[in-house]
Design a protein around this motif. Structure first.
Motif, PDB file in Angstrom:
ATOM      1  N   VAL A  76       0.875  -1.309   0.033  1.00 29.21           N
ATOM      2  CA  VAL A  76      -0.087  -0.119  -0.076  1.00 29.21           C
ATOM      3  C   VAL A  76       0.940   1.352   0.044  1.00 29.21           C
ATOM      4  O   VAL A  76       0.538   2.285  -0.517  1.00 29.21           O
ATOM      5  CB  VAL A  76      -0.850   0.022   1.316  1.00 29.21           C
ATOM      6  N   THR A  77       2.113   1.302   0.656  1.00 25.95           N
ATOM      7  CA  THR A  77       2.824   2.589   0.554  1.00 25.95           C
ATOM      8  C   THR A  77       3.441   2.797  -0.628  1.00 25.95           C
ATOM      9  O   THR A  77       3.456   3.770  -1.164  1.00 25.95           O
ATOM     10  CB  THR A  77       4.049   2.124   1.870  1.00 25.95           C
ATOM     11  N   LEU A  78       3.871   1.623  -1.388  1.00 29.38           N
ATOM     12  CA  LEU A  78       4.374   1.603  -2.744  1.00 29.38           C
ATOM     13  C   LEU A  78       3.300   2.195  -3.642  1.00 29.38           C
ATOM     14  O   LEU A  78       3.509   3.123  -4.417  1.00 29.38           O
ATOM     15  CB  LEU A  78       4.904   0.424  -3.134  1.00 29.38           C
TER      16      LEU A  78
ATOM     17  N   ASN B  46       0.619   4.140  -2.935  1.00 31.82           N
ATOM     18  CA  ASN B  46       0.568   5.311  -2.634  1.00 31.82           C
ATOM     19  C   ASN B  46       1.563   6.318  -3.239  1.00 31.82           C
ATOM     20  O   ASN B  46       1.300   7.319  -3.840  1.00 31.82           O
ATOM     21  CB  ASN B  46       0.375   5.607  -1.248  1.00 31.82           C
ATOM     22  N   GLN B  47       2.840   6.036  -3.201  1.00 33.75           N
ATOM     23  CA  GLN B  47       3.889   6.641  -3.715  1.00 33.75           C
ATOM     24  C   GLN B  47       3.691   6.617  -5.514  1.00 33.75           C
ATOM     25  O   GLN B  47       3.755   7.831  -6.224  1.00 33.75           O
ATOM     26  CB  GLN B  47       5.092   5.935  -3.758  1.00 33.75           C
ATOM     27  N   CYS B  48       3.311   5.581  -6.093  1.00 37.67           N
ATOM     28  CA  CYS B  48       2.776   5.513  -7.661  1.00 37.67           C
ATOM     29  C   CYS B  48       1.670   6.340  -8.009  1.00 37.67           C
ATOM     30  O   CYS B  48       1.761   7.061  -8.833  1.00 37.67           O
ATOM     31  CB  CYS B  48       2.380   4.170  -7.872  1.00 37.67           C
ATOM     32  N   ARG B  49       0.675   6.316  -6.976  1.00 37.88           N
ATOM     33  CA  ARG B  49      -0.658   7.222  -7.283  1.00 37.88           C
ATOM     34  C   ARG B  49      -0.143   8.659  -7.271  1.00 37.88           C
ATOM     35  O   ARG B  49      -0.609   9.630  -8.045  1.00 37.88           O
ATOM     36  CB  ARG B  49      -1.492   6.871  -6.055  1.00 37.88           C
ATOM     37  N   ARG B  50       0.818   9.100  -6.473  1.00 36.67           N
ATOM     38  CA  ARG B  50       1.266  10.267  -6.246  1.00 36.67           C
ATOM     39  C   ARG B  50       1.890  10.778  -7.418  1.00 36.67           C
ATOM     40  O   ARG B  50       1.725  12.010  -8.141  1.00 36.67           O
ATOM     41  CB  ARG B  50       2.181  10.546  -4.946  1.00 36.67           C
ATOM     42  N   LEU B  51       2.957  10.010  -8.098  1.00 38.01           N
ATOM     43  CA  LEU B  51       3.565  10.248  -9.247  1.00 38.01           C
ATOM     44  C   LEU B  51       2.766  10.456 -10.450  1.00 38.01           C
ATOM     45  O   LEU B  51       2.795  11.352 -11.345  1.00 38.01           O
ATOM     46  CB  LEU B  51       4.562   9.411  -9.389  1.00 38.01           C
ATOM     47  N   ILE B  52       1.796   9.586 -10.514  1.00 38.51           N
ATOM     48  CA  ILE B  52       0.750   9.462 -11.570  1.00 38.51           C
ATOM     49  C   ILE B  52      -0.264  10.803 -11.576  1.00 38.51           C
ATOM     50  O   ILE B  52      -0.469  11.321 -12.639  1.00 38.51           O
ATOM     51  CB  ILE B  52      -0.142   8.207 -11.547  1.00 38.51           C
ATOM     52  N   ARG B  53      -0.588  11.105 -10.330  1.00 36.99           N
ATOM     53  CA  ARG B  53      -1.224  12.237 -10.271  1.00 36.99           C
ATOM     54  C   ARG B  53      -0.484  13.373 -10.553  1.00 36.99           C
ATOM     55  O   ARG B  53      -1.007  14.367 -11.267  1.00 36.99           O
ATOM     56  CB  ARG B  53      -1.754  12.379  -8.725  1.00 36.99           C
ATOM     57  N   ASP B  54       0.769  13.641 -10.336  1.00 35.94           N
ATOM     58  CA  ASP B  54       1.647  14.753 -10.861  1.00 35.94           C
ATOM     59  C   ASP B  54       1.909  14.686 -12.077  1.00 35.94           C
ATOM     60  O   ASP B  54       2.052  15.882 -12.762  1.00 35.94           O
ATOM     61  CB  ASP B  54       3.180  14.722  -9.986  1.00 35.94           C
ATOM     62  N   GLU B  55       2.277  13.799 -12.618  1.00 33.92           N
ATOM     63  CA  GLU B  55       2.318  13.490 -14.351  1.00 33.92           C
ATOM     64  C   GLU B  55       1.296  13.612 -15.241  1.00 33.92           C
ATOM     65  O   GLU B  55       1.374  14.236 -16.077  1.00 33.92           O
ATOM     66  CB  GLU B  55       3.334  12.431 -14.539  1.00 33.92           C
ATOM     67  N   PHE B  56       0.248  12.770 -14.855  1.00 33.58           N
ATOM     68  CA  PHE B  56      -0.826  12.806 -15.680  1.00 33.58           C
ATOM     69  C   PHE B  56      -2.168  13.627 -15.411  1.00 33.58           C
ATOM     70  O   PHE B  56      -3.062  13.898 -15.949  1.00 33.58           O
ATOM     71  CB  PHE B  56      -1.237  11.401 -16.034  1.00 33.58           C
ATOM     72  N   GLY B  57      -2.084  13.973 -14.040  1.00 29.17           N
ATOM     73  CA  GLY B  57      -3.267  14.664 -13.541  1.00 29.17           C
ATOM     74  C   GLY B  57      -4.529  13.594 -13.117  1.00 29.17           C
ATOM     75  O   GLY B  57      -5.662  14.176 -13.241  1.00 29.17           O
TER      76      GLY B  57
ATOM     77  N   GLY C 226       7.267   8.809 -18.449  1.00 28.09           N
ATOM     78  CA  GLY C 226       8.568   9.169 -18.806  1.00 28.09           C
ATOM     79  C   GLY C 226       9.368   8.778 -17.485  1.00 28.09           C
ATOM     80  O   GLY C 226      10.808   9.053 -17.541  1.00 28.09           O
ATOM     81  N   SER C 227       8.924   8.634 -16.250  1.00 26.49           N
ATOM     82  CA  SER C 227       9.619   8.296 -15.008  1.00 26.49           C
ATOM     83  C   SER C 227      10.140   7.104 -14.654  1.00 26.49           C
ATOM     84  O   SER C 227       9.339   6.132 -14.768  1.00 26.49           O
ATOM     85  CB  SER C 227       8.573   8.914 -13.741  1.00 26.49           C
ATOM     86  N   ALA C 228      11.551   7.142 -14.420  1.00 27.47           N
ATOM     87  CA  ALA C 228      12.066   5.783 -14.140  1.00 27.47           C
ATOM     88  C   ALA C 228      11.724   5.544 -12.619  1.00 27.47           C
ATOM     89  O   ALA C 228      11.514   4.251 -12.444  1.00 27.47           O
ATOM     90  CB  ALA C 228      13.626   5.926 -14.174  1.00 27.47           C
ATOM     91  N   GLU C 229      11.581   6.343 -11.828  1.00 27.84           N
ATOM     92  CA  GLU C 229      11.146   6.048 -10.518  1.00 27.84           C
ATOM     93  C   GLU C 229       9.736   5.337 -10.576  1.00 27.84           C
ATOM     94  O   GLU C 229       9.527   4.358  -9.723  1.00 27.84           O
ATOM     95  CB  GLU C 229      11.099   7.447  -9.851  1.00 27.84           C
ATOM     96  N   LEU C 230       8.801   5.752 -11.451  1.00 24.87           N
ATOM     97  CA  LEU C 230       7.518   5.136 -11.242  1.00 24.87           C
ATOM     98  C   LEU C 230       7.588   3.592 -11.769  1.00 24.87           C
ATOM     99  O   LEU C 230       6.931   2.611 -11.213  1.00 24.87           O
ATOM    100  CB  LEU C 230       6.529   5.588 -12.209  1.00 24.87           C
ATOM    101  N   ARG C 231       8.391   3.353 -12.863  1.00 26.24           N
ATOM    102  CA  ARG C 231       8.487   2.144 -13.381  1.00 26.24           C
ATOM    103  C   ARG C 231       9.372   1.201 -12.426  1.00 26.24           C
ATOM    104  O   ARG C 231       8.999  -0.052 -12.039  1.00 26.24           O
ATOM    105  CB  ARG C 231       9.431   1.923 -14.625  1.00 26.24           C
ATOM    106  N   ARG C 232      10.298   1.736 -11.371  1.00 24.77           N
ATOM    107  CA  ARG C 232      11.026   1.071 -10.359  1.00 24.77           C
ATOM    108  C   ARG C 232       9.922   0.599  -9.465  1.00 24.77           C
ATOM    109  O   ARG C 232      10.052  -0.588  -8.812  1.00 24.77           O
ATOM    110  CB  ARG C 232      12.234   1.935  -9.912  1.00 24.77           C
ATOM    111  N   LEU C 233       9.129   1.601  -9.017  1.00 28.81           N
ATOM    112  CA  LEU C 233       8.242   1.094  -7.970  1.00 28.81           C
ATOM    113  C   LEU C 233       6.820   0.295  -8.275  1.00 28.81           C
ATOM    114  O   LEU C 233       6.831  -0.769  -7.679  1.00 28.81           O
ATOM    115  CB  LEU C 233       7.163   2.434  -7.639  1.00 28.81           C
ATOM    116  N   ILE C 234       6.633   0.127  -9.467  1.00 28.77           N
ATOM    117  CA  ILE C 234       5.698  -0.889 -10.349  1.00 28.77           C
ATOM    118  C   ILE C 234       6.604  -2.177 -10.133  1.00 28.77           C
ATOM    119  O   ILE C 234       5.680  -3.405  -9.652  1.00 28.77           O
ATOM    120  CB  ILE C 234       5.403  -0.526 -11.811  1.00 28.77           C
ATOM    121  N   LYS C 235       7.660  -2.222 -10.412  1.00 26.84           N
ATOM    122  CA  LYS C 235       8.416  -3.397 -10.453  1.00 26.84           C
ATOM    123  C   LYS C 235       8.671  -4.154  -9.032  1.00 26.84           C
ATOM    124  O   LYS C 235       8.372  -5.287  -8.593  1.00 26.84           O
ATOM    125  CB  LYS C 235       9.827  -3.340 -11.025  1.00 26.84           C
ATOM    126  N   GLN C 236       8.586  -3.057  -8.002  1.00 29.90           N
ATOM    127  CA  GLN C 236       8.931  -3.294  -6.665  1.00 29.90           C
ATOM    128  C   GLN C 236       7.616  -3.853  -6.168  1.00 29.90           C
ATOM    129  O   GLN C 236       7.360  -4.966  -5.521  1.00 29.90           O
ATOM    130  CB  GLN C 236       9.312  -2.013  -5.938  1.00 29.90           C
TER     131      GLN C 236
END
Length: 124
Positions: free
Chosen positions: A16-18, A20-31, A53-63
């Motif tokens: 859930v923590t991961l 939520n981080q992804c949701r925040r990155l998606i909200r910032d990038e895609f609205g 285009g975020s490598a951080e988002l892809r890393r979080l999804i893999k995790q």
């Protein structure tokens, strides 16, 4: 990756923590605001991670995928085995078995068997 195969993937604090981080990155990038209660949340996360285009988002999804697969219960990892039927219980006492023939039931006919407070009572 299917969200329907493992319905409990979101029941672990670390996942859930991961998410939520992804949701925040998606909200910032895609609205787009993704809800945790969405049944297709895992598919949506993977879709946005593929377009991002975020490598951080892809890393979080893999995790998330790794954590969710590790947290998967054994009952979902293997196909369910046939369990013998359990006896119905009432107040700690086993109830009588249902009739063997589908046409013959205890409820039919003038001598209807009623179980009241764990005891057989004949009624009409």
């Amino acid at each position: 990756m299917s969200g329907g195969i493992n319905a409990h993937w979101l029941m672990h604090y670390r996942v859930v923590t991961l998410v939520n981080q992804c949701r925040r990155l998606i909200r910032d990038e895609f609205g787009v605001k993704l809800a945790l209660t969405d049944p297709r949340l895992r598919e949506a996360l993977n879709d946005y991670a593929g377009r991002s285009g975020s490598a951080e988002l892809r890393r979080l999804i893999k995790q998330i995928d790794e954590e969710a697969d590790e947290a998967m219960p054994e009952s979902e990892a293997a196909p369910p085995a046939e369990r013998p039927p359990t006896r119905r219980m009432y107040r700690g006492q086993p109830l009588p078995d249902p009739p063997a023939e589908p046409g013959a039931s205890e409820d039919s006919g003038p001598e209807k068997t009623i179980i009241y407070r764990g005891r057989r009572v004949r009624g009409g």
